[in-house]
Motif scaffolding. Structure first.
Motif, PDB file in Angstrom:
ATOM      1  N   GLY A  81      -8.250   2.785   1.299  1.00 50.39           N
ATOM      2  CA  GLY A  81      -8.978   3.884   0.670  1.00 50.39           C
ATOM      3  C   GLY A  81      -8.065   4.883   0.004  1.00 50.39           C
ATOM      4  N   LEU A  82      -6.949   5.213   0.646  1.00 49.94           N
ATOM      5  CA  LEU A  82      -6.007   6.159   0.058  1.00 49.94           C
ATOM      6  C   LEU A  82      -5.326   5.587  -1.174  1.00 49.94           C
ATOM      7  CD1 LEU A  82      -4.345   7.716   3.241  1.00 49.94           C
ATOM      8  CD2 LEU A  82      -6.010   8.779   1.701  1.00 49.94           C
ATOM      9  N   VAL A  83      -5.070   4.290  -1.171  1.00 48.15           N
ATOM     10  CA  VAL A  83      -4.503   3.646  -2.354  1.00 48.15           C
ATOM     11  C   VAL A  83      -5.445   3.800  -3.544  1.00 48.15           C
ATOM     12  CG1 VAL A  83      -3.951   1.396  -3.379  1.00 48.15           C
ATOM     13  CG2 VAL A  83      -3.033   1.992  -1.139  1.00 48.15           C
ATOM     14  N   ILE A  84      -6.720   3.532  -3.311  1.00 46.22           N
ATOM     15  CA  ILE A  84      -7.715   3.586  -4.384  1.00 46.22           C
ATOM     16  C   ILE A  84      -7.964   5.017  -4.849  1.00 46.22           C
ATOM     17  CG2 ILE A  84     -10.152   3.160  -4.933  1.00 46.22           C
ATOM     18  CD1 ILE A  84      -9.970   0.725  -3.028  1.00 46.22           C
ATOM     19  N   LEU A  85      -8.103   5.937  -3.895  1.00 43.91           N
ATOM     20  CA  LEU A  85      -8.400   7.325  -4.249  1.00 43.91           C
ATOM     21  C   LEU A  85      -7.208   8.019  -4.897  1.00 43.91           C
ATOM     22  CD1 LEU A  85     -10.441   8.428  -1.096  1.00 43.91           C
ATOM     23  CD2 LEU A  85     -11.343   7.952  -3.378  1.00 43.91           C
ATOM     24  N   SER A  86      -6.014   7.864  -4.326  1.00 41.40           N
ATOM     25  CA  SER A  86      -4.843   8.569  -4.860  1.00 41.40           C
ATOM     26  C   SER A  86      -4.437   8.056  -6.232  1.00 41.40           C
ATOM     27  CB  SER A  86      -3.662   8.454  -3.895  1.00 41.40           C
ATOM     28  OG  SER A  86      -3.197   7.124  -3.797  1.00 41.40           O
ATOM     29  N   SER A  87      -4.703   6.779  -6.495  1.00 46.74           N
ATOM     30  CA  SER A  87      -4.351   6.208  -7.801  1.00 46.74           C
ATOM     31  C   SER A  87      -5.369   6.574  -8.873  1.00 46.74           C
ATOM     32  CB  SER A  87      -4.247   4.681  -7.696  1.00 46.74           C
ATOM     33  OG  SER A  87      -5.503   4.116  -7.364  1.00 46.74           O
ATOM     34  N   GLY A  88      -6.569   6.991  -8.466  1.00 43.55           N
ATOM     35  CA  GLY A  88      -7.601   7.412  -9.414  1.00 43.55           C
ATOM     36  C   GLY A  88      -8.387   6.302 -10.069  1.00 43.55           C
ATOM     37  N   VAL A  89      -8.117   5.037  -9.708  1.00 44.50           N
ATOM     38  CA  VAL A  89      -8.755   3.924 -10.410  1.00 44.50           C
ATOM     39  C   VAL A  89     -10.248   3.818 -10.123  1.00 44.50           C
ATOM     40  CG1 VAL A  89      -6.620   2.578 -10.522  1.00 44.50           C
ATOM     41  CG2 VAL A  89      -8.151   2.301  -8.561  1.00 44.50           C
ATOM     42  N   ASN A  95       1.983   8.164  -5.534  1.00 41.90           N
ATOM     43  CA  ASN A  95       0.934   9.136  -5.871  1.00 41.90           C
ATOM     44  C   ASN A  95       0.772  10.156  -4.753  1.00 41.90           C
ATOM     45  OD1 ASN A  95      -0.463   7.803  -8.410  1.00 41.90           O
ATOM     46  ND2 ASN A  95      -0.121   6.145  -6.943  1.00 41.90           N
ATOM     47  N   LEU A  96       1.889  10.539  -4.157  1.00 41.26           N
ATOM     48  CA  LEU A  96       1.869  11.380  -2.968  1.00 41.26           C
ATOM     49  C   LEU A  96       1.163  12.713  -3.198  1.00 41.26           C
ATOM     50  CD1 LEU A  96       2.887  10.999  -0.095  1.00 41.26           C
ATOM     51  CD2 LEU A  96       4.969  12.225  -0.725  1.00 41.26           C
ATOM     52  N   GLU A  97       1.264  13.222  -4.431  1.00 37.73           N
ATOM     53  CA  GLU A  97       0.639  14.522  -4.718  1.00 37.73           C
ATOM     54  C   GLU A  97      -0.883  14.462  -4.657  1.00 37.73           C
ATOM     55  OE1 GLU A  97       0.969  12.304  -8.602  1.00 37.73           O
ATOM     56  OE2 GLU A  97       2.209  12.624  -6.805  1.00 37.73           O
ATOM     57  N   ALA A 157       0.825  -1.209   0.000  1.00 35.03           N
ATOM     58  CA  ALA A 157       0.000   0.000   0.000  1.00 35.03           C
ATOM     59  C   ALA A 157       0.857   1.256   0.000  1.00 35.03           C
ATOM     60  CB  ALA A 157      -0.931  -0.020   1.213  1.00 35.03           C
ATOM     61  N   LEU A 158       1.883   1.275   0.810  1.00 37.31           N
ATOM     62  CA  LEU A 158       2.750   2.453   0.873  1.00 37.31           C
ATOM     63  C   LEU A 158       3.462   2.691  -0.453  1.00 37.31           C
ATOM     64  CD1 LEU A 158       4.282   2.140   4.458  1.00 37.31           C
ATOM     65  CD2 LEU A 158       2.505   3.711   3.675  1.00 37.31           C
ATOM     66  N   ILE A 201      -2.550  12.603  -2.286  1.00 37.84           N
ATOM     67  CA  ILE A 201      -3.012  12.247  -0.941  1.00 37.84           C
ATOM     68  C   ILE A 201      -3.776  13.402  -0.300  1.00 37.84           C
ATOM     69  CG2 ILE A 201      -2.290  11.604   1.384  1.00 37.84           C
ATOM     70  CD1 ILE A 201      -2.108   9.358  -0.678  1.00 37.84           C
ATOM     71  N   GLY A 202      -3.220  14.622  -0.383  1.00 38.81           N
ATOM     72  CA  GLY A 202      -3.908  15.788   0.173  1.00 38.81           C
ATOM     73  C   GLY A 202      -5.290  15.985  -0.423  1.00 38.81           C
ATOM     74  N   PRO A 203      -5.401  16.031  -1.763  1.00 34.73           N
ATOM     75  CA  PRO A 203      -6.731  16.163  -2.373  1.00 34.73           C
ATOM     76  C   PRO A 203      -7.679  15.024  -2.008  1.00 34.73           C
ATOM     77  CG  PRO A 203      -5.022  16.695  -3.967  1.00 34.73           C
ATOM     78  CD  PRO A 203      -4.324  16.172  -2.757  1.00 34.73           C
ATOM     79  N   SER A 204      -7.130  13.829  -1.803  1.00 35.58           N
ATOM     80  CA  SER A 204      -7.982  12.691  -1.420  1.00 35.58           C
ATOM     81  C   SER A 204      -8.597  12.926  -0.052  1.00 35.58           C
ATOM     82  CB  SER A 204      -7.172  11.392  -1.420  1.00 35.58           C
ATOM     83  OG  SER A 204      -6.727  11.066  -2.713  1.00 35.58           O
ATOM     84  N   PHE A 205      -7.788  13.384   0.916  1.00 38.13           N
ATOM     85  CA  PHE A 205      -8.320  13.685   2.251  1.00 38.13           C
ATOM     86  C   PHE A 205      -9.352  14.811   2.185  1.00 38.13           C
ATOM     87  CE2 PHE A 205      -4.649  11.472   4.278  1.00 38.13           C
ATOM     88  CZ  PHE A 205      -5.368  10.731   5.205  1.00 38.13           C
ATOM     89  N   VAL A 206      -9.079  15.825   1.379  1.00 35.13           N
ATOM     90  CA  VAL A 206     -10.021  16.939   1.220  1.00 35.13           C
ATOM     91  C   VAL A 206     -11.353  16.430   0.683  1.00 35.13           C
ATOM     92  CG1 VAL A 206     -10.515  19.057  -0.063  1.00 35.13           C
ATOM     93  CG2 VAL A 206      -8.244  18.704   0.942  1.00 35.13           C
ATOM     94  N   ALA A 207     -11.289  15.538  -0.324  1.00 38.30           N
ATOM     95  CA  ALA A 207     -12.514  14.991  -0.916  1.00 38.30           C
ATOM     96  C   ALA A 207     -13.286  14.150   0.090  1.00 38.30           C
ATOM     97  CB  ALA A 207     -12.166  14.156  -2.147  1.00 38.30           C
ATOM     98  N   ILE A 208     -12.580  13.365   0.891  1.00 41.67           N
ATOM     99  CA  ILE A 208     -13.234  12.521   1.893  1.00 41.67           C
ATOM    100  C   ILE A 208     -14.054  13.366   2.855  1.00 41.67           C
ATOM    101  CG2 ILE A 208     -12.835  10.993   3.862  1.00 41.67           C
ATOM    102  CD1 ILE A 208     -10.293  10.004   2.339  1.00 41.67           C
ATOM    103  N   VAL A 209     -13.433  14.444   3.355  1.00 43.03           N
ATOM    104  CA  VAL A 209     -14.096  15.283   4.362  1.00 43.03           C
ATOM    105  C   VAL A 209     -15.143  16.206   3.729  1.00 43.03           C
ATOM    106  CG1 VAL A 209     -13.729  17.040   6.126  1.00 43.03           C
ATOM    107  CG2 VAL A 209     -12.082  15.183   5.863  1.00 43.03           C
ATOM    108  N   SER A 210     -14.784  16.843   2.613  1.00 49.32           N
ATOM    109  CA  SER A 210     -15.714  17.805   2.001  1.00 49.32           C
ATOM    110  C   SER A 210     -16.944  17.126   1.422  1.00 49.32           C
ATOM    111  CB  SER A 210     -14.997  18.610   0.915  1.00 49.32           C
ATOM    112  OG  SER A 210     -14.557  17.775  -0.147  1.00 49.32           O
TER     113      SER A 210
END
Length: 553
Positions: A319-327, A232-234, A225-226, A236-245
């Motif tokens: 979840g971060l793996v799936i969201l950050s990769s965009g699949v 796709n580290l760039e 996972a890591l 991760i931030g947008p993924s967390f924002v999307a989860i909360v927003s």
């Protein structure tokens, strides 16, 4: 099978899929969180000390240690819910679903603390000398509601198949077939034999096996996972924002993903959270009843770590793996499950804002749409439809590059009859590009990291270990329920049927298995939530007594 699927989904619609169930589940957790003054926060550090034996006494009654009881219970929860279930939740509800999985886990930490404490307090020693516990014992011995105890025990047996057996076997077989090409029937048979060898040894062999496997499988999965997250580290931030927003607005359409309303994401996130950590379901107390301790509250504190490890840690990583990769919002080539397919009247394009709006309402069960099921004949030549006037929706997305074949081999040519949105030809196989879900989605996501296509092997191995250990733990839950219902002699016939079901599920319809799971979870959870609410005052007194004894030592 399609009729059974329709029945199960209808039943789920009035149970777990209903608007009231998530509020009941979260409401009980919220009530106990406030009533017991946030034990998941106050006792978190103490719980880790208990797990690692700081307060252990060798002469206390029980069959296994705190650590082994925890790993056995974790092996029952850390399974396809962490790999397939998270992917399924994101596929249904988008990033918002993960937020509601977190909420379920946070309040679930308290719920699990309560159910384990009360169940451990009223455990019994069986004829064969082993400990038996679980909600059915406090319902019987304390509430004097034997009818409720019997209902719960029956639900546990059903849920051992619907939660711990069938989805786990199906998830393993699906992943290994996609990765290694092995036939699901072969995978199910081999693992079925191994399952039988482990569960025949009872709780001590089960606990010893899970104590070794759970830490190993967590490390393997974390490494894979890591590798995706850092690649796709760039994102991760947008993924967390999307989860909360998105949590309080729903997830908007993106790519092939047609969007999810707040109500839909909330419902699916809470349900998948329950499937993952089982807080409130009453399953984990059965494993914790075997722990060596005279203090029920101490084992309850151990159990509150489970939703944290299972959902807040492992599910978040998935979840971060799936969201950050965009699949999650991409269409992928796949074979369509019949229960995922639905033919609708008219031609719809997911690049059209107007069409997306209509499809959004349709998929989120909002009445404001005019989409109707297609009924009629479709002319197909050499595997390709030459008729128009319809759109094939597969896996909640508009299917593309669709091919029709006979038994997956020869391209189909002829007239395909569609009735109420479903094809009536039995040996028809359909493939093309659409969204994917469950283990297949997580497998694709793991190829988007530093390991490239080798990442899929980590998912397959991790899923096999996760799901196999879950099936082992749930066999123990089921045999304790059978012991309560019909005595120790009923355990062996149950185990034989359990192994047979594990083999069968390997090559059964994925969506059908998930539908059965959704129903089984709820019919087990509701009696348990009712029972622990009835004993809320006793729970508080039990915790107070524990701390009084602890501080007087």
């Amino acid at each position: 099978m399609e009729g059974l699927y329709n029945f199960l989904t209808s039943l789920d619609g009035v149970l777990g899929g209903s608007p009231w169930f998530p509020f009941v589940l979260l409401g009980v957790g919220l009530f106990f969180t406030i009533y017991l003054k946030f034990p998941q926060v106050r006792y978190f550090k103490h719980a880790w000390k208990v797990v690692f034996g700081k307060f252990d006494k060798g002469n206390e009654p029980g069959d296994t240690t705190h650590f082994r009881a925890l790993t056995t219970a974790l092996s029952g929860t850390v399974g396809t819910g962490n790999i397939s279930g998270v992917a399924f939740a994101l596929y249904l509800g988008g990033p918002a679903a993960l937020f509601w999985m977190w909420a379920t886990a946070f309040f679930g930490m308290t719920t699990k603390f309560v159910e384990v404490t009360l169940s451990h307090k009223y455990r019994v020693q069986t004829e064969d000398g082993t400990m038996a516990g679980g909600p059915m014992y406090y319902m019987d011995r304390r509430l004097n509601m034997k009818w409720l105890a019997i209902a719960f025990a029956v639900a546990t047996v059903i849920s051992s198949f619907g939660t711990g057996n069938l989805p786990q076997s199906n998830g393993i077989a699906q992943s290994i077939e996609a990765t290694f090409g092995f036939e699901p029937a072969i995978v199910g048979s081999v693992l079925g034999i191994l399952l039988a060898l482990v569960i025949l040894g009872g709780i001590q062999r089960i606990a010893a096996f899970t104590a070794r496997v759970v830490p190993l499988m967590a490390v393997i999965y974390l490494i894979g996972a890591l590798a995706v997250i850092f690649a796709n580290l760039e994102n991760i931030g947008p993924s967390f924002v999307a989860i909360v927003s998105d949590a309080f607005s729903g997830s908007a359409a993106a790519g092939g993903f047609l969007g999810a309303s707040l109500a839909y994401a909330f419902n699916k996130g809470v349900n998948r959270g329950l499937f993952s950590n089982e807080a409130g379901q009453g399953s984990a107390p059965i494993a914790h009843a075997a722990a060596k301790t005279k203090e029920p509250a101490s084992e309850g504190m151990v159990s509150l770590l489970e939703p944290f490890i299972d959902t807040i840690m492992i599910c978040t990583i998935t979840g971060l793996v799936i969201l950050s990769s965009g699949v999650w919002k991409e269409k992928h080539e796949n074979n369509f499950d019949r229960s995922d397919m639905y033919f609708v009247q008219g031609t719809y394009d997911d690049q059209s804002a107007e069409d997306v709006g209509k499809l959004y309402n349709f998929l989120n069960e909002i009445k404001d749409h005019d989409i109707q099921a297609y009924s009629g004949d479709i002319r197909i030549v050499n595997g390709t439809a030459v008729s128009d006037g319809f759109t094939l929706i597969n896996a909640r997305s508009v299917a593309e590059d669709v091919k029709y074949s006979v038994s997956g081999e020869d391209p189909f040519t002829g007239t395909l009859k569609i009735v109420d949105g479903k094809p009536v030809k039995d040996n028809l196989e359909v493939s093309g590009k659409s969204l994917v879900h469950s283990a297949a989605l997580t497998t694709i996501a793991f190829t988007r990291g530093y390991f490239g296509h080798w990442g899929q092997y980590i998912v397959s191995i991790g899923l096999m270990l996760f799901a196999f250990s879950t099936a082992i733990a749930w066999s123990y839950y089921g045999d304790r329920a059978m012991t309560y219902l019909a005595g120790p002699r009923s355990v062996m016939p149950y185990r034989v049927i359990y192994v047979a079901g594990f083999i069968w599920a390997a090559f059964s319809d994925t969506t059908l298995v998930w539908a059965l799971s959704a129903v089984a979870i709820v019919i087990m959870t509701l009696p348990n939530l009712f029972g622990i609410l009835m004993l809320s005052k006793e729970m508080k007194q039990t915790v107070n007594d524990y701390w009084t004894k602890f501080h007087s030592k």
